[in-house]
Each structure stands twice: as structure tokens, then as C-alpha cells.
Design an enzyme around this catalytic site. Structure first.
Site, short mmCIF file in Angstrom:
data_model
loop_
_atom_site.label_atom_id
_atom_site.label_comp_id
_atom_site.label_asym_id
_atom_site.label_seq_id
_atom_site.Cartn_x
_atom_site.Cartn_y
_atom_site.Cartn_z
N ASP A 1 0.81 -1.23 0.00
CA ASP A 1 0.00 0.00 0.00
C ASP A 1 0.84 1.27 0.00
OD1 ASP A 1 -2.27 -1.62 0.10
OD2 ASP A 1 -2.25 -1.66 2.30
N GLY B 1 1.57 3.08 -2.50
CA GLY B 1 1.22 3.99 -3.60
C GLY B 1 1.85 3.52 -4.90
N LYS B 2 2.10 2.20 -4.98
CA LYS B 2 2.73 1.64 -6.19
C LYS B 2 1.92 1.90 -7.44
CE LYS B 2 2.38 -2.42 -4.35
NZ LYS B 2 1.97 -2.09 -2.97
N GLY C 1 -4.68 -4.27 -3.62
CA GLY C 1 -5.67 -3.22 -3.87
C GLY C 1 -4.90 -2.02 -4.34
N HIS C 2 -5.01 -1.69 -5.61
CA HIS C 2 -4.18 -0.66 -6.22
C HIS C 2 -5.04 0.50 -6.68
CE1 HIS C 2 -0.92 -3.89 -7.21
NE2 HIS C 2 -0.96 -3.58 -5.94
N THR D 1 -5.88 -11.54 3.65
CA THR D 1 -7.01 -10.85 3.03
C THR D 1 -8.17 -11.83 2.77
OG1 THR D 1 -6.09 -11.29 0.86
CG2 THR D 1 -5.51 -9.18 1.86
N GLN E 1 1.96 -6.00 -3.30
CA GLN E 1 2.46 -6.11 -1.93
C GLN E 1 3.78 -5.35 -1.76
OE1 GLN E 1 1.30 -9.43 -3.42
NE2 GLN E 1 -0.62 -8.54 -2.84
N THR F 1 -9.78 -4.77 1.79
CA THR F 1 -10.61 -5.29 2.89
C THR F 1 -11.24 -4.19 3.74
OG1 THR F 1 -8.66 -5.39 4.31
CG2 THR F 1 -9.21 -7.40 3.10
N LYS G 1 3.10 10.27 -0.33
CA LYS G 1 2.30 10.74 0.80
C LYS G 1 3.04 11.65 1.75
CE LYS G 1 -1.43 8.16 1.53
NZ LYS G 1 -2.39 7.09 1.78
P1 GDP Z 1 -0.70 0.40 -3.58
O1 GDP Z 1 -1.33 -0.87 -3.12
O2 GDP Z 1 0.75 0.46 -3.24
O3 GDP Z 1 -0.95 0.71 -5.02
O4 GDP Z 1 -1.37 1.57 -2.70
P2 GDP Z 1 -2.94 1.72 -2.33
O5 GDP Z 1 -3.68 2.13 -3.53
O6 GDP Z 1 -3.43 0.52 -1.60
O7 GDP Z 1 -2.86 2.85 -1.23
C1 GDP Z 1 -2.28 4.09 -1.49
C2 GDP Z 1 -3.33 5.19 -1.21
O8 GDP Z 1 -2.68 6.44 -1.10
C3 GDP Z 1 -4.34 5.34 -2.32
O9 GDP Z 1 -5.56 5.73 -1.77
C4 GDP Z 1 -3.75 6.47 -3.18
O10 GDP Z 1 -4.73 7.19 -3.93
C5 GDP Z 1 -3.15 7.34 -2.12
N1 GDP Z 1 -1.96 8.10 -2.51
C6 GDP Z 1 -0.95 7.75 -3.35
N2 GDP Z 1 0.02 8.68 -3.36
C7 GDP Z 1 -0.39 9.65 -2.52
C8 GDP Z 1 0.21 10.87 -2.07
O11 GDP Z 1 1.31 11.25 -2.43
N3 GDP Z 1 -0.50 11.61 -1.15
C9 GDP Z 1 -1.71 11.22 -0.69
N4 GDP Z 1 -2.33 12.00 0.20
N5 GDP Z 1 -2.31 10.07 -1.10
C10 GDP Z 1 -1.64 9.30 -1.97
P1 IMO Z 2 -0.96 -4.14 -2.24
O1 IMO Z 2 -0.53 -4.70 -3.58
C1 IMO Z 2 -1.00 -4.57 2.09
C2 IMO Z 2 -1.03 -8.66 3.64
C3 IMO Z 2 -2.26 -9.10 4.40
C4 IMO Z 2 -1.62 -10.06 5.40
C5 IMO Z 2 -0.54 -10.74 4.55
C6 IMO Z 2 -0.96 -12.07 3.96
O2 IMO Z 2 -2.24 -3.39 -2.29
O3 IMO Z 2 0.16 -3.41 -1.60
P2 IMO Z 2 -2.56 -12.72 1.93
O4 IMO Z 2 -4.02 -12.45 1.72
O5 IMO Z 2 -1.67 -12.17 0.89
O6 IMO Z 2 -2.27 -14.17 2.21
O7 IMO Z 2 -2.22 -11.96 3.31
O8 IMO Z 2 -0.24 -9.84 3.50
N1 IMO Z 2 -1.29 -8.13 2.29
C7 IMO Z 2 -1.22 -6.84 1.96
N2 IMO Z 2 -1.01 -5.76 2.73
N3 IMO Z 2 -1.14 -4.44 0.76
C8 IMO Z 2 -1.31 -5.51 -0.03
O9 IMO Z 2 -1.31 -5.45 -1.38
C9 IMO Z 2 -1.42 -6.79 0.57
N4 IMO Z 2 -1.62 -8.04 0.10
C10 IMO Z 2 -1.52 -8.85 1.16
O10 IMO Z 2 -2.88 -8.01 5.04
O11 IMO Z 2 -0.97 -9.36 6.40
MG MG Z 3 -2.85 -1.51 -1.85
#
Ligand code: GDP
Ligand code: IMO
Ligand code: MG
Length: 426
Positions: A13, A15-16, A40-41, A127, A223, A300, A330
Site C-alpha cells: 500500500d 502507492g505503487k 488493492g491498487h 485478506t 504487496q 478489505t 504521501k
Molecule cells: P498500492 O497498493 O501500493 O498501489 O497503494 P494503495 O492504492 O493501496 O494505497 C495508497 C493510497 O494512497 C491510495 O488511496 C492512493 O490514492 C493514495 N496516494 C498515493 N500517493 C499519494 C500521495 O502522495 N498523497 C496522498 N495524500 N495520497 C496518496
Molecule cells: P498491495 O498490492 C498490504 C497482507 C495481508 C496479510 C498478509 C498475507 O495493495 O500493496 P494474503 O491475503 O496475501 O495471504 O495476506 O499480507 N497483504 C497486503 N497488505 N497491501 C497488499 O497489497 C497486501 N496483500 C496482502 O494483510 O498481512
Molecule cells: Mg494496496
């Protein structure tokens, strides 16, 4: 753009997806190489928020090939939903391709994931998307590959083998209902229909031509390094290889193909699920980061655990993934903070010994406390800033210190969720 890998350098999570989407503009092929719908991207583009679980974050651009690679596990029901949502937004799926070698998550994988989490004494906090059980079957050679779904005679024989073992496991180990072959066969037929339009049997020619014609390839990780099955905080990890090495094993491109490896880190850290997290904040500062950063899981909805930036983790990610640069996201979340802490080492409470390298034995993490240095906040809104020069002095000092600590340059600074809220630094 040179062939580039984007990976999470923390616990996911980071911000990939935002960074992948940005770089995808200059790429020809975007390939997701591991994980499944545990990911969750989030991509924010043109005032719309898109959430991807399986489809590569480059799909919003026309004329790009977006491939779900061989190292992934695909739950067709989630993919179907994602496809329908994108169609409803008029996003073209012409470029979507699925590796015939990707593994298929079946409903019994989800049953087992849910049950083993609910009855385990030592929970991982998965998850519950069936990820671990799907990879377990892949490794134990009881799994279904996408291409298996299209040969009914072969599938029928394979299901005999699989279900003999799987039903024993479901009934005797987990106390769950068995699956009849007829039911699983019907499910496979349904999944085949969902996947069929996208399965890419000529991937070898596609890859060969891409290399020959110097096409630009972007590898999208899910991840993060600290959730890697081999390099993460085992057993509190996912079941695949998010490290940069996974980009090769999970895509089918060899290790000489990627030239840049960008690790994505937040200016702080979050973690979902169980497991050690030395810089975790369980006080109001942690709540403040969670609230300002909207730190609730994309997949989730769980509240994410929050903590200060950990340079020990960052240095470890640089090492095990060979990062060539870092993207810091962020940073705007700290706009109102008086001071910002950065962990530079760990101290063992038992004997005062100091760790400046990541201790991979998670059993000792309960004895570790962070050694912090404190930075002054900038108390300014960064969200509209477009260049490095515009950043306030304290923000620059903070970033330059991070660079020094982690040992690679920071090439991207993200100051908001939108595509435009990004600063590229040479
Ligand atoms: P990922 O799984 O690494 O792709 O990241 P997620 O999408 O799960 O979580 C990142 C969250 O941070 C998302 O809601 C993005 O829209 C948000 N986000 C990404 N970059 C920034 C940033 O520079 N600032 C802020 N405030 N939010 C950001
Ligand atoms: P993105 O790509 C954050 C965590 C779960 C748990 C562990 C194992 O959005 O960064 P799993 O369901 O993979 O067997 O769970 O890994 N986890 C993540 N945490 N971002 C994710 O994906 C994750 N995918 C799995 O919360 O701790
Ligand atoms: Mg994510």
C-alpha cells in the site's frame, strides 16, 4: 523509458499503483508479475478513482499491452468484476492479456483461507482471498493453470487427481464441505468463459518482438518487500515474491531485461494484518497519520497500522531488491506536523545492543525499540507543488536525509493521490 520494475519497499500500500500508472504513460507493455486479488491498487486520474486488484495499473491508457503474468494467481470472479467496472467507465480492455501459465484461485482456496484464519491460534491476518492456498497448490503441483481450463479431457483427469486430495483436506483437516467433480467442472467452464478473450498464447512472440524492437516494459509489483515469502517478516507475509527478482520469475523476462528498479515507500509506514512493525504508533500520532492519510485497506477496508519511516527497512529493501532509486509518496500527510521522526536503527531492550541492519529473526522483534532522529516539520501545504525547488527547506532536508540513510536517490516525490501531484527529481 528504460525497462523498469516498480515494487513496494515496505509492507504494501505504498502507492505503487499511482507510480505505475504515471510511468505507464511511457511504457509499451505493463506486466503484473505476482500476487492476486489480495492487492488493492488505487489510481486517481481525471478526478476519477480506479481500484485494481488484478489488472495492471497501466490499463487506463489506450494502446498499451497490460498483461497479468505467469507468477500471479487469478480469481476469475474478481477479474470479471474488475473488467465490468472498467467497461462501465468506457476504459478499453483491448490491451488486456492473461498468461496461460498463471494459476487459478478456486472457491475451495477461499474456503480454506477463511477457515485457517478463523481457527488459527497465530493469525496472519490474510485478506482471505485464497492467496496462500492457491500458491500452496501451485508449489505442491495440485494447482490449475489458466491453460488447463480449456482442455476438457485433460481437465477432467486433473480434477480427479486434485479432488481426491483436496476433499480429504477440506473435510478432515478443515471440517468444510467437499466439492463434487461436477460442480468444480462447471466452475472451471464458467472461469474459462471469463478468461478466454484475454488468454495470450503467443506471449513468446510478443516478448521476443518487444525485446527486438526495444519496446519499453514496465513490471508492476504487488504487496511489498517486507511481505515477501522469502525476504519478509515470515510467517507474517504473503505467499509470493514481491521483491524485484520476482519480476523475472513471474513475468518470463530474464534478469538482464529490467534496467531501473524503483522502490515505492511512504514517508511513513503502514501495515495491514499481523506481524512485527518496530516503528508502529499506537497513540494519537498514529491515529493522526491514519486519518490524514486515509489509511484503510483498499481490498478489505481494514484500518492500517501506522508508524514512522523506518530507514532500516528501507535499506534492507534497497539491498534485497537492488533498487536503483526510491519514490517517496504521501509526504503531504505531514504538512501539519511540528516534527517528524525517522528510525535509523533498532535497540534491543534486553542488552542495549544496536541493530543498523534488519534483523530477519522476527522472534526477537518484540524486544526491539526504534532509535529515532527528529526532523522539523515544514507546516506548509505541499499538495500543489510541482517542482523540487518549490518544496520548503525542511521538506528538502527531510528528503535529503532519507536519501543519505537509504543509500539510493529519491527520483519521485508524491504530494497527493492525483497523477499531477508528482515531483520528478533528477
Ligand atoms: P498500492 O497498493 O501500493 O498501489 O497503494 P494503495 O492504492 O493501496 O494505497 C495508497 C493510497 O494512497 C491510495 O488511496 C492512493 O490514492 C493514495 N496516494 C498515493 N500517493 C499519494 C500521495 O502522495 N498523497 C496522498 N495524500 N495520497 C496518496
Ligand atoms: P498491495 O498490492 C498490504 C497482507 C495481508 C496479510 C498478509 C498475507 O495493495 O500493496 P494474503 O491475503 O496475501 O495471504 O495476506 O499480507 N497483504 C497486503 N497488505 N497491501 C497488499 O497489497 C497486501 N496483500 C496482502 O494483510 O498481512
Ligand atoms: Mg494496496
Amino acid at each position: 523509458m528504460e525497462n523498469t520494475v516498480v515494487i513496494g519497499a515496505q509492507w504494501g500500500d505504498e502507492g505503487k499503483a499511482k507510480i505505475t500508472d504515471l510511468l505507464a504513460r511511457q511504457a509499451d507493455i505493463i506486466i503484473r508479475y505476482q500476487g492476486g486479488c489480495n492487492a488493492g491498487h488505487t489510481v486517481v486520474a481525471d478526478n476519477k478513482t480506479f481500484k485494481f486488484h488484478l489488472i495492471p495499473s497501466g490499463i487506463l491508457y489506450k494502446d498499451k499491452i497490460c498483461m497479468i503474468g505467469a507468477g500471479t494467481v487469478i480469481y476469475p470472479e474478481v477479474l470479471k468484476e474488475e473488467i465490468e467496472n472498467l467497461k462501465a467507465e468506457n476504459v478499453s480492455l483491448d490491451g488486456l492479456k492473461i498468461s496461460p501459465l498463471a494459476s487459478v484461485t478456486m472457491p475451495y482456496h477461499i474456503d480454506i483461507d477463511g477457515r485457517s484464519e478463523s481457527c488459527a491460534a497465530n493469525k496472519i491476518g490474510t485478506t482471505k482471498r485464497g492467496i496462500g492456498p492457491t500458491y500452496t497448490d501451485k508449489i505442491s503441483r495440485h494447482g490449475l493453470k489458466v491453460e488447463d481450463l480449456f482442455d476438457e479431457e485433460f481437465l477432467s483427469r486433473k480434477l480427479d487427481d486434485i479432488l481426491t486430495v483436496k476433499n480429504k483436506e477440506l473435510v478432515h483437516i478443515y471440517g468444510l464441505e467437499p466439492y463434487t467433480k461436477e460442480k468444480v467442472f462447471e466452475i472451471c467452464k464458467k472461469y474459462a468463459q471469463i478468461l478466454k478473450p484475454y488468454v495470450c498464447y503467443d506471449w513468446q512472440m510478443l516478448f521476443h518482438n518487444a525485446l527486438k524492437n526495444n519496446k519499453s516494459i514496465l513490471f508492476e509489483g504487488a504487496q511489498g518487500v517486507m511481505l515477501d515469502i522469502d525476504w519478509g517478516t515470515y510467517p507474517y507475509v504473503t505467499s509470493s515474491n514481491p521483491v524485484a527478482g520476482g519480476a523475472c520469475t513471474g513475468s518470463g523476462f530474464g534478469p538482464s531485461v529490467p534496467k531501473n528498479i524503483i522502490g515505492v515507500s511512504k514517508a511513513y509506514i503502514t501495515r495491514v494484518g499481523e506481524g512485527p512493525f518496530v516503528t508502529e504508533l499506537t497513540d494519537e500520532t498514529g491515529d493522526k497519520i491514519r486519518n490524514i492519510g486515509h489509511e484503510f485497506g483498499t481490498t478489505t477496508g481494514r484500518p492500517r497500522r501506522t508508524g514512522w519511516f523506518d530507514a532500516v527497512v528501507a535499506k534492507y529493501s534497497v539491498l534485497v531488491s537492488g533498487l536503483t532509486s526510491m519514490a517517496i509518496t504521501k509526504i503531504d500527510v505531514f504538512d501539519t506536523f511540528d516534527e517528524i521522526k525517522v528510525c535509523v536503527a533498532y535497540k534491543d531492550k534486553r542488552d542495549g545492543s544496536v541493530y543498523s541492519w534488519y534483523p530477519t529473526n522476527v522472534n526477537i522483534h518484540k524486544y526491539l525499540e526504534p532509535v529515532y532522529e527528529i526532523h522539523k516539520g515544514w507546516k506548509q501545504d505541499l499538495t500543489g507543488m510541482k517542482s523540487y525547488d518549490e518544496l520548503p527547506e525542511n521538506a528538502k532536508k527531510y528528503l535529503e536525509r532519507l536519501e543519505e540513510l537509504i543509500g539510493v536517490k529519491i527520483s519521485i516525490i508524491s504530494v497527493g493521490p492525483d497523477r499531477e501531484q508528482t515531483i520528478f527529481k533528477s
